[in-house]
Design an enzyme around this catalytic site. Sequence first.
Site, PDB file in Angstrom:
ATOM      1  N   HIS A 103       0.686  -0.979   0.061  1.00  0.00           N
ATOM      2  CA  HIS A 103       0.473  -0.475   0.164  1.00  0.00           C
ATOM      3  C   HIS A 103       0.580   1.455  -0.319  1.00  0.00           C
ATOM      4  O   HIS A 103       0.934   1.977  -0.754  1.00  0.00           O
ATOM      5  CB  HIS A 103      -1.249  -0.185   1.178  1.00  0.00           C
ATOM      6  CG  HIS A 103      -1.971   0.746   1.204  1.00  0.00           C
ATOM      7  ND1 HIS A 103      -3.110   1.314   0.455  1.00  0.00           N
ATOM      8  CD2 HIS A 103      -1.497   2.049   1.693  1.00  0.00           C
ATOM      9  CE1 HIS A 103      -4.081   2.147   0.363  1.00  0.00           C
ATOM     10  NE2 HIS A 103      -3.520   3.066   1.143  1.00  0.00           N
TER      11      HIS A 103
ATOM     12  N   HIS B 122       2.989   6.264  -2.068  1.00  0.00           N
ATOM     13  CA  HIS B 122       3.291   7.367  -1.065  1.00  0.00           C
ATOM     14  C   HIS B 122       5.205   7.678  -1.530  1.00  0.00           C
ATOM     15  O   HIS B 122       6.200   7.658  -0.531  1.00  0.00           O
ATOM     16  CB  HIS B 122       3.263   7.793   0.153  1.00  0.00           C
ATOM     17  CG  HIS B 122       1.919   7.828   0.284  1.00  0.00           C
ATOM     18  ND1 HIS B 122       1.152   9.255   0.287  1.00  0.00           N
ATOM     19  CD2 HIS B 122       1.054   7.491   0.550  1.00  0.00           C
ATOM     20  CE1 HIS B 122      -0.186   9.011   0.279  1.00  0.00           C
ATOM     21  NE2 HIS B 122      -0.454   7.509   0.858  1.00  0.00           N
TER      22      HIS B 122
ATOM     23  N   LYS C 190      -4.763  10.961  -8.379  1.00  0.00           N
ATOM     24  CA  LYS C 190      -5.036  10.689  -7.092  1.00  0.00           C
ATOM     25  C   LYS C 190      -4.625  12.439  -7.094  1.00  0.00           C
ATOM     26  O   LYS C 190      -3.689  13.079  -7.587  1.00  0.00           O
ATOM     27  CB  LYS C 190      -3.522  10.241  -6.882  1.00  0.00           C
ATOM     28  CG  LYS C 190      -3.044  10.828  -4.988  1.00  0.00           C
ATOM     29  CD  LYS C 190      -2.797   9.011  -4.654  1.00  0.00           C
ATOM     30  CE  LYS C 190      -2.480   9.177  -3.191  1.00  0.00           C
ATOM     31  NZ  LYS C 190      -2.927   8.226  -1.965  1.00  0.00           N
TER      32      LYS C 190
END
Length: 289
Positions: free
Chosen positions: A161, A177, A223
């Site tokens: 993730h 990220h 995003k």
Amino acid sequence: MADRKALNHELSKLFNEMWDMDVNRFTPGKDYAIELQGKADAVLQGDSVVQDSAARHLFHYVNEERLKNIKTFATFISLLDNYETSTGVEEIVTPEEIAENNCFLDAILMTGVMKLAHEYLLKKKLAKPNLADFKYQLYDIWFQLYPRKEGDRPDSCGFEHVFVGETRRGKQILGLHNWVQFYLQEKHKQIDYKGYIARKNKTRPDRDDQVLSIQFSWKGSVKPIGSTFIGVSPEFEFALYTVIFLLSEERVTRKTVKIEEYELQIVVCRHGRHIGTAYPVLLNTSNED
């Protein structure tokens, strides 16, 4: 908006020590160069019709030799292609992948950054002194598979993730990220950088900023805001998020810290005994997922 909690001085001190000890960090202007271009439109029109304020890539240059030659980066990169990115699709973990996960953990456990994190967690009685036990704990937190949504097959893990990114029903980007994954996906034309999100007290970020809020699309989904450290080593992010995860039993933990010049809220969400997501929020920018 990220709520402004009081600055956590203890963690700020620890994270600055880790920052100073991060010898594998890439230096802006030397090991990599970014091109920020235009300011992103923070409002999404419809699903994916979004103004592109950046015609070119975010990463203009990255020293790939350094990525290959630094063990923590090289072992980290070998993990990035081990995941099926759509949620709801079961992950199959091969013996080779387990070996790669272990190689990565062995590499980061040798670094000063992870040693600082381990010492701190020992003082707090949140980790065992034996490195093999600590490694097992890290494996469980980051690599143990779990279902992202109840009733699904085990389709996700903390590492996937945060560092790789996932898509939900091809519509929504979850996680992603990490700057190395961003750079590699951009190079393979999977990511389209749309522009930066400015901090309130700063008209625009600098090329040397090592924390950015950006907008991008990946595999066709947008995003709206993603925050990411730029140039830091994998061990730095791993250490930072692990410490915050272990300090709290809460489902969502937000710690306000100052690392270098950056005032950040580090957000870590737990999924039982595992990391659900973790990311930095540059204070004075909007929220994210």
